[in-house]
Every structure is written in structure tokens, then in C-alpha cells.
Write a protein that holds these residues in place. Structure first.
Motif, PDB file in Angstrom:
ATOM      1  N   ASP A 186     -25.670  -6.779 -17.354  1.00 18.24           N
ATOM      2  CA  ASP A 186     -24.996  -5.496 -17.162  1.00 18.24           C
ATOM      3  C   ASP A 186     -26.019  -4.398 -16.881  1.00 18.24           C
ATOM      4  O   ASP A 186     -27.194  -4.514 -17.249  1.00 18.24           O
ATOM      5  N   VAL A 222     -21.010   1.677 -17.576  1.00 19.19           N
ATOM      6  CA  VAL A 222     -21.621   0.354 -17.614  1.00 19.19           C
ATOM      7  C   VAL A 222     -21.051  -0.432 -16.439  1.00 19.19           C
ATOM      8  O   VAL A 222     -19.843  -0.479 -16.244  1.00 19.19           O
ATOM      9  N   ARG A 223     -21.941  -1.037 -15.672  1.00 21.75           N
ATOM     10  CA  ARG A 223     -21.528  -1.876 -14.555  1.00 21.75           C
ATOM     11  C   ARG A 223     -21.700  -3.329 -14.998  1.00 21.75           C
ATOM     12  O   ARG A 223     -22.821  -3.814 -15.105  1.00 21.75           O
ATOM     13  N   LYS A 224     -20.584  -3.968 -15.275  1.00 23.41           N
ATOM     14  CA  LYS A 224     -20.585  -5.348 -15.754  1.00 23.41           C
ATOM     15  C   LYS A 224     -21.097  -6.302 -14.670  1.00 23.41           C
ATOM     16  O   LYS A 224     -20.748  -6.152 -13.495  1.00 23.41           O
ATOM     17  N   ASN A 225     -21.937  -7.237 -15.088  1.00 21.05           N
ATOM     18  CA  ASN A 225     -22.467  -8.280 -14.193  1.00 21.05           C
ATOM     19  C   ASN A 225     -23.143  -7.713 -12.947  1.00 21.05           C
ATOM     20  O   ASN A 225     -23.096  -8.314 -11.873  1.00 21.05           O
ATOM     21  N   TYR A 226     -23.776  -6.562 -13.072  1.00 20.15           N
ATOM     22  CA  TYR A 226     -24.377  -5.876 -11.926  1.00 20.15           C
ATOM     23  C   TYR A 226     -25.526  -6.680 -11.321  1.00 20.15           C
ATOM     24  O   TYR A 226     -25.647  -6.783 -10.104  1.00 20.15           O
ATOM     25  N   THR A 252     -28.929  -2.865 -19.177  1.00 20.43           N
ATOM     26  CA  THR A 252     -28.581  -2.329 -20.503  1.00 20.43           C
ATOM     27  C   THR A 252     -29.505  -2.867 -21.587  1.00 20.43           C
ATOM     28  O   THR A 252     -29.667  -2.220 -22.627  1.00 20.43           O
TER      29      THR A 252
END
Length: 162
Positions: free
Chosen positions: A148, A137-141, A118
Motif C-alpha cells: 500500500d 491510502v492507495r491499496k496495492n499501489y 505505508t
């Protein structure tokens, strides 16, 4: 002068070197991972090469990889990776590589998916210019950094033309 060609096993070491430099904080892929990726029948990896050294040598300065998922008559595509050596960034190489991936997906009329940090505004902007849009949004990807990612999608050619 820049030249594009499909990557081979002999390119895996240089690709891994660039990957390590670009993604050091996010578990970069190793040479062995790229060797395995290049060998898959459903992946397409392309490289950008610069130079005309005294021995006709060229240097790999960028790479991109695309995987086809699903059946050939109704495929989906996933951008696995794209990277440009920092010394060569800002010259349109990433866009030239992305052109290759988009063309491949459009030839078989499949949608494309990808994840991007991001906080990588240049990459997000480039993807949006190709018609990608944010799905989630993929948190802590990205690990181990915990950054993110946006999951992004580009519709198949036939859907964009209607």
C-alpha cells in the motif's frame, strides 16, 4: 565530500542500478525510463555524488526527480522518485535531495504530491517534516509486491505562509 548537480543522460545507468537495488520487489524503473524522464522539459532530476577518487571520480549515491504538472503560472509538482544507495543511507543525503525538490516547487509556488509505501516509516517521517500530510491510502499501489501507499500532499508556499 558530497556534491549535487542536475542529472544527465550519462547518469541513467547508475540511477537504474540504485533503483533496482532499492525497489527490486516493486517494478523498478529501467535505464530507458530514466533516459526518457531526464529528456522531458517538465522534469527536474538531481543527483548526490560522493568521492574524490584518484582520477577525480565521483560516484552517484542518490537521486531525486520532480515533475511539474499544469501551467507555469499555476503549477503542481509530483515527486516521481527519490532514492539513496543503501551503503550511503542515514547520512542526510535523502534530506539534501528533498531540499532541492522542495526549493524548486517553492520557487514557483506550487503544491507537491507524492506516493510512499505505508511501511517506509523513515521516508514518511521525512516527508512529514517537510509539511506533507496523508491524503489517502492507495491499496496495492506498488506492484508486484501489492504494498500500500500513502498519497501525500504539501501545500504551496503561499498557502503555508498565511
Amino acid at each position: 565530500m558530497m556534491r549535487m548537480r542536475e542529472l544527465t543522460l550519462s547518469d541513467a545507468t547508475r540511477v537504474a542500478e540504485i533503483e533496482q537495488e532499492l525497489f527490486a520487489g516493486d517494478n523498478p524503473w529501467s535505464r530507458d525510463v530514466f533516459v526518457a524522464e531526464f529528456a522531458q522539459p517538465y522534469t527536474f532530476y538531481v543527483g548526490a555524488f560522493e568521492g574524490d577518487g584518484p582520477d577525480g571520480e565521483e560516484t552517484l549515491v542518490g537521486y531525486a526527480g520532480l515533475a511539474m504538472l499544469g501551467p507555469r503560472d499555476d503549477p503542481e509538482f509530483e515527486v516521481h522518485t527519490i532514492g539513496v544507495d543503501p551503503a550511503f543511507q542515514g547520512r542526510g543525503i535523502g534530506r539534501a535531495l528533498m531540499d532541492q525538490l522542495v526549493h524548486a516547487a517553492d520557487m514557483l509556488d506550487g503544491p507537491m504530491f507524492l506516493e510512499v509505501r505505508t511501511d517506509n516509516a523513515p521516508a514518511v517521517g521525512m516527508y512529514k517534516s517537510y509539511g506533507f500530510f496523508e491524503l489517502a491510502v492507495r491499496k496495492n499501489y506498488y506492484q508486484p509486491s501489492g504494498a500500500d501507499a500513502y498519497s501525500m500532499m504539501r501545500h504551496r508556499r503561499s498557502e503555508r505562509e498565511t
